[in-house]
Enzyme design. Structure first.
Site, PDB file in Angstrom:
ATOM      1  N   ASP A  31     -11.854-114.233  21.269  1.00 26.29           N
ATOM      2  CA  ASP A  31     -10.688-114.747  21.926  1.00 26.29           C
ATOM      3  C   ASP A  31     -10.250-116.236  21.950  1.00 26.29           C
ATOM      4  OD1 ASP A  31      -8.799-112.979  24.086  1.00 26.29           O
ATOM      5  OD2 ASP A  31      -8.345-115.118  24.030  1.00 26.29           O
ATOM      6  N   ILE A  32      -9.046-116.777  21.719  1.00 30.96           N
ATOM      7  CA  ILE A  32      -8.668-118.022  21.429  1.00 30.96           C
ATOM      8  C   ILE A  32      -8.698-118.712  22.951  1.00 30.96           C
ATOM      9  CG2 ILE A  32      -6.211-117.750  21.735  1.00 30.96           C
ATOM     10  CD1 ILE A  32      -5.861-119.480  19.069  1.00 30.96           C
ATOM     11  N   ASN A  91      -5.943-104.272  28.624  1.00 34.34           N
ATOM     12  CA  ASN A  91      -4.668-104.412  29.335  1.00 34.34           C
ATOM     13  C   ASN A  91      -3.728-103.702  28.921  1.00 34.34           C
ATOM     14  OD1 ASN A  91      -5.998-106.331  31.009  1.00 34.34           O
ATOM     15  ND2 ASN A  91      -5.458-108.094  29.720  1.00 34.34           N
ATOM     16  N   GLY A 142      -0.978-107.307  32.184  1.00 32.27           N
ATOM     17  CA  GLY A 142      -1.639-108.327  31.656  1.00 32.27           C
ATOM     18  C   GLY A 142      -1.479-108.529  30.207  1.00 32.27           C
ATOM     19  N   GLN A 143      -0.872-107.444  29.298  1.00 36.82           N
ATOM     20  CA  GLN A 143      -1.090-107.210  27.933  1.00 36.82           C
ATOM     21  C   GLN A 143       0.132-108.176  27.452  1.00 36.82           C
ATOM     22  OE1 GLN A 143      -0.306-103.200  26.350  1.00 36.82           O
ATOM     23  NE2 GLN A 143      -0.884-104.095  24.276  1.00 36.82           N
ATOM     24  N   SER A 144      -0.246-109.021  26.595  1.00 34.73           N
ATOM     25  CA  SER A 144       0.534-110.051  25.928  1.00 34.73           C
ATOM     26  C   SER A 144       0.585-109.760  24.559  1.00 34.73           C
ATOM     27  CB  SER A 144       0.224-111.562  26.099  1.00 34.73           C
ATOM     28  OG  SER A 144      -1.381-111.858  25.792  1.00 34.73           O
ATOM     29  N   HIS A 197      -6.303-103.364  21.848  1.00 30.19           N
ATOM     30  CA  HIS A 197      -7.207-104.354  21.700  1.00 30.19           C
ATOM     31  C   HIS A 197      -8.223-104.187  22.891  1.00 30.19           C
ATOM     32  CE1 HIS A 197      -4.453-106.806  23.440  1.00 30.19           C
ATOM     33  NE2 HIS A 197      -5.270-107.467  23.962  1.00 30.19           N
ATOM     34  N   HIS A 245     -11.126-105.938  25.344  1.00 29.70           N
ATOM     35  CA  HIS A 245     -11.770-107.383  25.444  1.00 29.70           C
ATOM     36  C   HIS A 245     -13.016-107.080  26.025  1.00 29.70           C
ATOM     37  CE1 HIS A 245      -7.871-109.756  26.221  1.00 29.70           C
ATOM     38  NE2 HIS A 245      -7.585-108.874  26.546  1.00 29.70           N
TER      39      HIS A 245
HETATM   40  P1  DGP Z   1      -3.665-109.248  26.328  1.00 29.12           P
HETATM   41  O1  DGP Z   1      -3.149-110.239  27.273  1.00 29.12           O
HETATM   42  O2  DGP Z   1      -4.576-108.479  27.011  1.00 29.12           O
HETATM   43  O3  DGP Z   1      -2.745-108.638  25.443  1.00 29.12           O
HETATM   44  O4  DGP Z   1      -4.670-110.161  25.379  1.00 29.12           O
HETATM   45  C1  DGP Z   1      -4.313-110.884  24.393  1.00 29.12           C
HETATM   46  C2  DGP Z   1      -5.398-111.922  23.968  1.00 29.12           C
HETATM   47  O5  DGP Z   1      -5.346-112.403  22.467  1.00 29.12           O
HETATM   48  C3  DGP Z   1      -5.348-112.887  24.816  1.00 29.12           C
HETATM   49  O6  DGP Z   1      -6.664-113.194  25.582  1.00 29.12           O
HETATM   50  C4  DGP Z   1      -5.555-114.285  23.830  1.00 29.12           C
HETATM   51  C5  DGP Z   1      -5.701-113.683  22.456  1.00 29.12           C
HETATM   52  N1  DGP Z   1      -5.244-114.249  21.239  1.00 29.12           N
HETATM   53  C6  DGP Z   1      -3.755-114.396  21.253  1.00 29.12           C
HETATM   54  N2  DGP Z   1      -3.462-115.018  20.245  1.00 29.12           N
HETATM   55  C7  DGP Z   1      -4.694-115.236  19.508  1.00 29.12           C
HETATM   56  C8  DGP Z   1      -5.014-115.660  18.210  1.00 29.12           C
HETATM   57  O7  DGP Z   1      -4.166-115.915  17.416  1.00 29.12           O
HETATM   58  N3  DGP Z   1      -6.318-115.719  17.765  1.00 29.12           N
HETATM   59  C9  DGP Z   1      -7.395-115.221  18.773  1.00 29.12           C
HETATM   60  N4  DGP Z   1      -8.496-115.340  18.152  1.00 29.12           N
HETATM   61  N5  DGP Z   1      -7.044-114.805  20.003  1.00 29.12           N
HETATM   62  C10 DGP Z   1      -5.608-114.694  20.245  1.00 29.12           C
END
Ligand code: DGP
Length: 113
Positions: free
Chosen positions: A31-32, A86, A92-94, A99, A101
């Site tokens: 995760d970023i 999420n 909290g889904q963005s 996916h 976590h």
């Molecule tokens: P959620 O909020 O549950 O939808 O999780 C989305 C996650 O995705 C969040 O923890 C940050 C991660 N994320 C968003 N953009 C990127 C990206 O470009 N690269 C990576 N590795 N993770 C990302």
């Protein structure tokens, strides 16, 4: 694949990611914005809006996501982990590509925030 979906772009190789596991149907990458010492996102390669949509259309694909999540946790955290899906903005889904976590490497509080 949808052009505006960040996880579809990672799956397609258009955006870089630190990939840990790749199978025919699933990709796992760091995760970023990590929320724990181990924070890995596990996604189906095919685009589904959230885990409920994935479960409805492709239950085997969801099982593969869970299997890969466990493999990551076995490798990185001796198999002790939290697996979070999420689902919906209020939860909290963005990113609207299904996916899980994998969170591990520290004590987890309950209830979650
Ligand atoms: P959620 O909020 O549950 O939808 O999780 C989305 C996650 O995705 C969040 O923890 C940050 C991660 N994320 C968003 N953009 C990127 C990206 O470009 N690269 C990576 N590795 N993770 C990302």
């Amino acid at each position: 694949m949808t052009a505006e979906c960040v996880f579809c772009r990672i799956v397609a190789g258009d955006l870089p990611a630190a990939v840990l596991v790749e199978t025919d149907t699933v990709l796992a990458f760091r995760d970023i914005a990590p929320q724990a010492p181990v924070h890995v996102v596990v996604v189906p390669k095919e685009h589904h809006t959230d885990v409920a949509a994935l479960a409805a259309v492709d239950p085997a694909g969801l099982a593969e996501v869970v299997k890969v999540a466990n493999e990551v946790a076995e490798r990185e955290a001796e198999g002790e982990y939290r697996l979070v899906f999420n689902t919906g903005p209020d939860a909290g889904q963005s990113v609207f590509h299904a996916h899980g976590h994998v969170l591990a490497g520290r004590l987890m509080g309950w209830p979650p925030g």
